[in-house]
Write a protein that holds these residues in place. Sequence first.
Motif, PDB file in Angstrom:
ATOM      1  N   VAL A  35      50.451  40.168  47.448  1.00 47.19           N
ATOM      2  CA  VAL A  35      49.748  39.503  46.362  1.00 47.19           C
ATOM      3  C   VAL A  35      50.689  39.441  45.163  1.00 47.19           C
ATOM      4  CG1 VAL A  35      47.809  39.650  44.775  1.00 47.19           C
ATOM      5  CG2 VAL A  35      47.503  40.263  47.181  1.00 47.19           C
ATOM      6  N   SER A  36      50.702  38.305  44.484  1.00 52.36           N
ATOM      7  CA  SER A  36      51.599  38.144  43.347  1.00 52.36           C
ATOM      8  C   SER A  36      50.819  38.185  42.037  1.00 52.36           C
ATOM      9  CB  SER A  36      52.353  36.815  43.446  1.00 52.36           C
ATOM     10  OG  SER A  36      51.457  35.717  43.369  1.00 52.36           O
ATOM     11  N   SER A  37      51.537  38.448  40.965  1.00 53.49           N
ATOM     12  CA  SER A  37      50.962  38.467  39.627  1.00 53.49           C
ATOM     13  C   SER A  37      51.885  37.671  38.719  1.00 53.49           C
ATOM     14  CB  SER A  37      50.827  39.907  39.128  1.00 53.49           C
ATOM     15  OG  SER A  37      50.366  39.951  37.802  1.00 53.49           O
ATOM     16  N   GLY A  38      51.417  36.523  38.241  1.00 56.46           N
ATOM     17  CA  GLY A  38      52.248  35.672  37.409  1.00 56.46           C
ATOM     18  C   GLY A  38      53.467  35.148  38.138  1.00 56.46           C
ATOM     19  N   GLY A  39      53.320  34.963  39.440  1.00 55.74           N
ATOM     20  CA  GLY A  39      54.433  34.454  40.235  1.00 55.74           C
ATOM     21  C   GLY A  39      55.379  35.528  40.722  1.00 55.74           C
ATOM     22  N   GLU A  40      55.188  36.763  40.281  1.00 53.89           N
ATOM     23  CA  GLU A  40      56.031  37.877  40.693  1.00 53.89           C
ATOM     24  C   GLU A  40      55.257  38.802  41.631  1.00 53.89           C
ATOM     25  OE1 GLU A  40      59.219  38.276  39.932  1.00 53.89           O
ATOM     26  OE2 GLU A  40      59.195  36.416  38.781  1.00 53.89           O
ATOM     27  N   PRO A  41      55.959  39.468  42.565  1.00 49.83           N
ATOM     28  CA  PRO A  41      55.295  40.414  43.469  1.00 49.83           C
ATOM     29  C   PRO A  41      54.445  41.414  42.684  1.00 49.83           C
ATOM     30  CG  PRO A  41      57.559  40.078  44.153  1.00 49.83           C
ATOM     31  CD  PRO A  41      57.405  39.382  42.829  1.00 49.83           C
ATOM     32  N   GLY A  42      53.225  41.674  43.182  1.00 51.43           N
ATOM     33  CA  GLY A  42      52.268  42.489  42.455  1.00 51.43           C
ATOM     34  C   GLY A  42      52.360  43.986  42.682  1.00 51.43           C
ATOM     35  N   ILE A  43      51.232  44.664  42.456  1.00 52.04           N
ATOM     36  CA  ILE A  43      51.196  46.127  42.453  1.00 52.04           C
ATOM     37  C   ILE A  43      51.603  46.720  43.800  1.00 52.04           C
ATOM     38  CG2 ILE A  43      49.698  48.146  42.186  1.00 52.04           C
ATOM     39  CD1 ILE A  43      48.042  46.519  40.216  1.00 52.04           C
ATOM     40  N   ALA A  44      51.084  46.179  44.897  1.00 48.37           N
ATOM     41  CA  ALA A  44      51.396  46.743  46.211  1.00 48.37           C
ATOM     42  C   ALA A  44      52.895  46.714  46.477  1.00 48.37           C
ATOM     43  CB  ALA A  44      50.644  45.985  47.304  1.00 48.37           C
TER      44      ALA A  44
END
Length: 218
Positions: A35-44
Amino acid sequence: MNGILYAVGVGPGDPELLTLKAVKTIKEADCIACVSSGGEPGIAYRIAIGAVPEMSDKEILPMDFPMQEGDLSKVHEKAALLLSMKLESGKNVAFLTLGDPGFYSGVSYILDAVKEKGFDVRIVSGIPSFSAASAKLMIPLATGRESVTISAGEYRKVDGTLVILKAGKNLKSIKQAVSAEGKHAWLVENCGMENERVYKEVGSMPDEAGYFSLMIVK
């Protein structure tokens, strides 16, 4: 030959809680989905890279998932199509997910969609947040024949232990219910992460906390 899709649980937040199997699967995967956040890889992803730093050299497939409930079938189908393209090219894909893939994880819907397309999917279990919180608080979730009830964001009258996941948004009403019942509660926000917060008394808890908040009630 088609690749295999692995749903990999990375635990609640501490990279040291990744299982040996999770680390091995990530190291052997050709592509890392997350899952990404703002186009960047997220927490996981940020959790996993703390245990497998060489993961940064792998192909990353970031996916946008809205943090909301409701009909996300189109989002899941889009993710399944993207993953299927990688699998058709013969690549093994590790889809990183917080906690355990089989516990309140949206990845289960994606696995079903990919499986329906005829691909091989497998699950690598991860440590769920309530187990990590129990260890952090030094509180057993259950002893003897005591029962454990787990709810998502709401208080329930139960015998034994109640674990409330995603408690942050409804924290004020949950605290009121706990106090009315005369029970004790503990709150852990962002368990295992850098911004972790622990509250051991209802009176010290805020009226609202972050999405990754859980309460243990006894």
